[in-house]
Design an enzyme around this catalytic site. Structure first.
Site, PDB file in Angstrom:
ATOM      1  CB  SER A  50      48.168  43.043  40.243  1.00 40.83           C
ATOM      2  OG  SER A  50      47.744  41.928  40.996  1.00 40.83           O
ATOM      3  CE1 TYR A  94      46.311  40.421  35.799  1.00 42.58           C
ATOM      4  CE2 TYR A  94      47.175  39.834  37.960  1.00 42.58           C
ATOM      5  CZ  TYR A  94      46.431  40.670  37.160  1.00 42.58           C
ATOM      6  OH  TYR A  94      45.787  41.763  37.707  1.00 42.58           O
TER       7      TYR A  94
END
Length: 198
Positions: free
Chosen positions: A167, A180
Site C-alpha cells: 500500500s 497499518y
C-alpha cells in the site's frame, strides 16, 4: 474503507479488461495454461478479481478466505479450475492447512499472491494492543510465513512468482493508521529483501 475497497476493485477490473484486450491481441493466453496460483483473501474485491484473471488466462487457482460460505460461493463463480480452502492465514494452523491443501492438488506452485489484509483505522494513541496484533499478524506476519512456507512448492516451478500486495501507506502517511502503515512498510521491505535472497 468500503468505498476505498470498491474503488480499488473497480480499478482492478479496468486493468483486467485492458490486460485481456492486450492478451487477446497478442494471442498469448495459452501461456498460462495449467499454471497454478494461490491467492489469499480471494473471495471478494482485489483478490477475487485476481483469481478471475488467472482463470481467464487458463490457470488453476486456490481461493482462500475465512468464511466457508464466501469460499464456496467464489469457487462456484470461478468454475472448475478453482479450488477453495477455508483458513485464517493470520494463524500458524491456518497457514499450514492452506499449504497442505495446495499440496494435495498440485506438486508445484507457480504464483503466490499474498492479498489478505485488514485494518482498524485509528490513531496510534487510540488503537489497542489487540488491534495492533490483529493488523500486523495478517498484513505482515502471514505474508512472511507464507512466502517461506510456500518456497518448496514455488521452486518446483519453471518461473515462480510472488506478488505481495502492499500500500502507499507503507511509503508515506496516508491517514490509515500507524499499525497499518507499519505492516505495509514491512511488506515492502520484505519483498525487496526476498527478491535479493532468492
Amino acid at each position: 474503507c468500503k468505498k476505498i475497497s470498491d474503488e480499488m476493485a473497480n480499478l482492478v477490473q479496468q486493468l483486467r479488461t485492458q490486460a485481456n484486450q492486450e492478451a487477446a491481441a497478442a494471442d498469448d493466453d495459452a501461456e498460462y495454461d495449467e499454471e497454478t496460483g494461490l491467492i489469499t483473501g480471494s473471495t471478494k474485491g482485489i483478490g477475487f478479481a485476481a483469481a478471475q484473471e488467472f482463470i481467464d488466462l487458463g490457470a488453476e487457482v486456490m481461493v482462500n478466505g475465512r468464511s466457508g460460505a464466501d469460499v464456496k460461493n467464489a469457487v462456484a463463480r470461478l468454475g472448475p479450475r478453482a479450488y477453495g480452502c477455508v483458513a485464517d492465514v493470520a494463524t500458524s494452523d491456518g497457514r499450514d492447512a492452506l499449504l497442505s491443501e495446495v499440496s494435495s492438488h498440485w506438486d508445484r506452485l507457480d504464483c503466490l499472491v499474498n492479498n489478505a489484509g485488514t485494518n482498524v483505522r485509528k490513531p496510534a494513541l487510540e488503537a489497542t494492543p489487540d488491534e495492533y496484533t490483529r493488523i500486523t499478524s495478517l498484513n505482515l506476519d502471514a505474508v512472511y510465513h507464507l512466502c517461506v512456507g510456500a518456497h518448496p512448492l514455488l521452486i518446483r516451478s519453471s518461473r515462480p512468482t510472488i506478488v505481495n500486495v502492499a500500500s502507499a501507506a507503507g511509503l508515506q502517511s496516508t491517514g490509515s493508521g500507524a499499525a497499518y502503515a507499519v505492516s505495509k512498510a514491512g511488506v515492502v521491505q520484505l519483498t525487496k529483501t526476498l527478491a535479493c535472497e532468492w
